[in-house]
Design a protein around this motif. Sequence first.
Motif, PDB file in Angstrom:
ATOM      1  N   ARG A 210       0.830  -1.211   0.000  1.00  0.00           N
ATOM      2  CA  ARG A 210       0.000   0.000   0.000  1.00  0.00           C
ATOM      3  C   ARG A 210       0.863   1.259   0.000  1.00  0.00           C
ATOM      4  NH1 ARG A 210      -2.961  -3.333   3.348  1.00  0.00           N
ATOM      5  NH2 ARG A 210      -2.081  -2.413   5.235  1.00  0.00           N
TER       6      ARG A 210
ATOM      7  N   GLY B 192       2.221   1.781  -3.480  1.00  0.00           N
ATOM      8  CA  GLY B 192       1.149   2.273  -4.336  1.00  0.00           C
ATOM      9  C   GLY B 192       0.834   3.736  -4.076  1.00  0.00           C
TER      10      GLY B 192
ATOM     11  N   ARG C 228      -0.880   7.074  -9.718  1.00  0.00           N
ATOM     12  CA  ARG C 228      -1.696   6.214 -10.587  1.00  0.00           C
ATOM     13  C   ARG C 228      -1.324   4.736 -10.493  1.00  0.00           C
ATOM     14  NH1 ARG C 228      -3.955   9.759 -15.125  1.00  0.00           N
ATOM     15  NH2 ARG C 228      -3.206  11.803 -14.523  1.00  0.00           N
TER      16      ARG C 228
ATOM     17  N   PRO D 288      -2.796   1.772  -8.563  1.00  0.00           N
ATOM     18  CA  PRO D 288      -3.774   1.208  -7.629  1.00  0.00           C
ATOM     19  C   PRO D 288      -3.237  -0.069  -6.989  1.00  0.00           C
ATOM     20  CG  PRO D 288      -4.406   0.721  -9.875  1.00  0.00           C
ATOM     21  CD  PRO D 288      -3.188   1.607  -9.955  1.00  0.00           C
ATOM     22  N   VAL D 289      -3.670  -0.324  -5.789  1.00  0.00           N
ATOM     23  CA  VAL D 289      -3.281  -1.540  -5.085  1.00  0.00           C
ATOM     24  C   VAL D 289      -4.523  -2.411  -4.945  1.00  0.00           C
ATOM     25  CG1 VAL D 289      -2.399  -2.504  -2.935  1.00  0.00           C
ATOM     26  CG2 VAL D 289      -1.434  -0.381  -3.852  1.00  0.00           C
ATOM     27  N   ILE D 290      -4.429  -3.594  -5.479  1.00  0.00           N
ATOM     28  CA  ILE D 290      -5.522  -4.554  -5.377  1.00  0.00           C
ATOM     29  C   ILE D 290      -5.050  -5.609  -4.394  1.00  0.00           C
ATOM     30  CG2 ILE D 290      -6.972  -6.203  -6.608  1.00  0.00           C
ATOM     31  CD1 ILE D 290      -6.187  -4.618  -9.180  1.00  0.00           C
TER      32      ILE D 290
ATOM     33  N   SER E 153     -12.572  -6.011  -5.550  1.00  0.00           N
ATOM     34  CA  SER E 153     -11.716  -4.858  -5.297  1.00  0.00           C
ATOM     35  C   SER E 153     -11.529  -4.010  -6.553  1.00  0.00           C
ATOM     36  CB  SER E 153     -10.350  -5.307  -4.760  1.00  0.00           C
ATOM     37  OG  SER E 153      -9.518  -4.206  -4.511  1.00  0.00           O
ATOM     38  N   ILE E 154     -11.346  -4.662  -7.681  1.00  0.00           N
ATOM     39  CA  ILE E 154     -11.208  -3.944  -8.959  1.00  0.00           C
ATOM     40  C   ILE E 154     -12.470  -3.145  -9.242  1.00  0.00           C
ATOM     41  CG2 ILE E 154     -11.061  -4.256 -11.467  1.00  0.00           C
ATOM     42  CD1 ILE E 154      -9.215  -6.698 -10.844  1.00  0.00           C
TER      43      ILE E 154
ATOM     44  N   GLN F 209     -12.990  -0.173  -6.721  1.00  0.00           N
ATOM     45  CA  GLN F 209     -12.092   0.943  -6.999  1.00  0.00           C
ATOM     46  C   GLN F 209     -12.385   1.589  -8.346  1.00  0.00           C
ATOM     47  OE1 GLN F 209      -7.861   0.499  -5.909  1.00  0.00           O
ATOM     48  NE2 GLN F 209      -8.409  -1.577  -5.264  1.00  0.00           N
TER      49      GLN F 209
ATOM     50  N   LEU G  58     -11.659   0.647 -11.295  1.00  0.00           N
ATOM     51  CA  LEU G  58     -10.471   0.668 -12.138  1.00  0.00           C
ATOM     52  C   LEU G  58     -10.852   0.426 -13.594  1.00  0.00           C
ATOM     53  CD1 LEU G  58      -8.038  -1.409  -9.893  1.00  0.00           C
ATOM     54  CD2 LEU G  58      -8.291   1.073 -10.038  1.00  0.00           C
TER      55      LEU G  58
END
Length: 84
Positions: free
Chosen positions: A8, A11, A16, A18-20, A71-72, A75, A77
């Motif tokens: 994290r 990230g 830019r 993102p942390v998944i 999570s994707i 967020q 994404l």
Amino acid sequence: MNLPGEMRAIGAAQKRVPVIGPTAGSEALVESLDPSASARLFLRSSADGVTDNTHFSQYGADRIGGLVLRSIREQNLPLAAHLR
């Protein structure tokens, strides 16, 4: 070492990126199951008979994959547009 925290931090330090990370979700999943059900998430033995409680079984990989997908999507994404 706190690997999830380190990821994290990296990230956050990069723009830019993102942390998944399904760490919290996977912990909640394991804790929500009884010991027998949670054991199904992991490889309990391989062809050579070695016990392995660190890698996911196909079932466990599917469950963790679902956490990654969520999570994707949460967020929002760009990758989410390409997922089913």
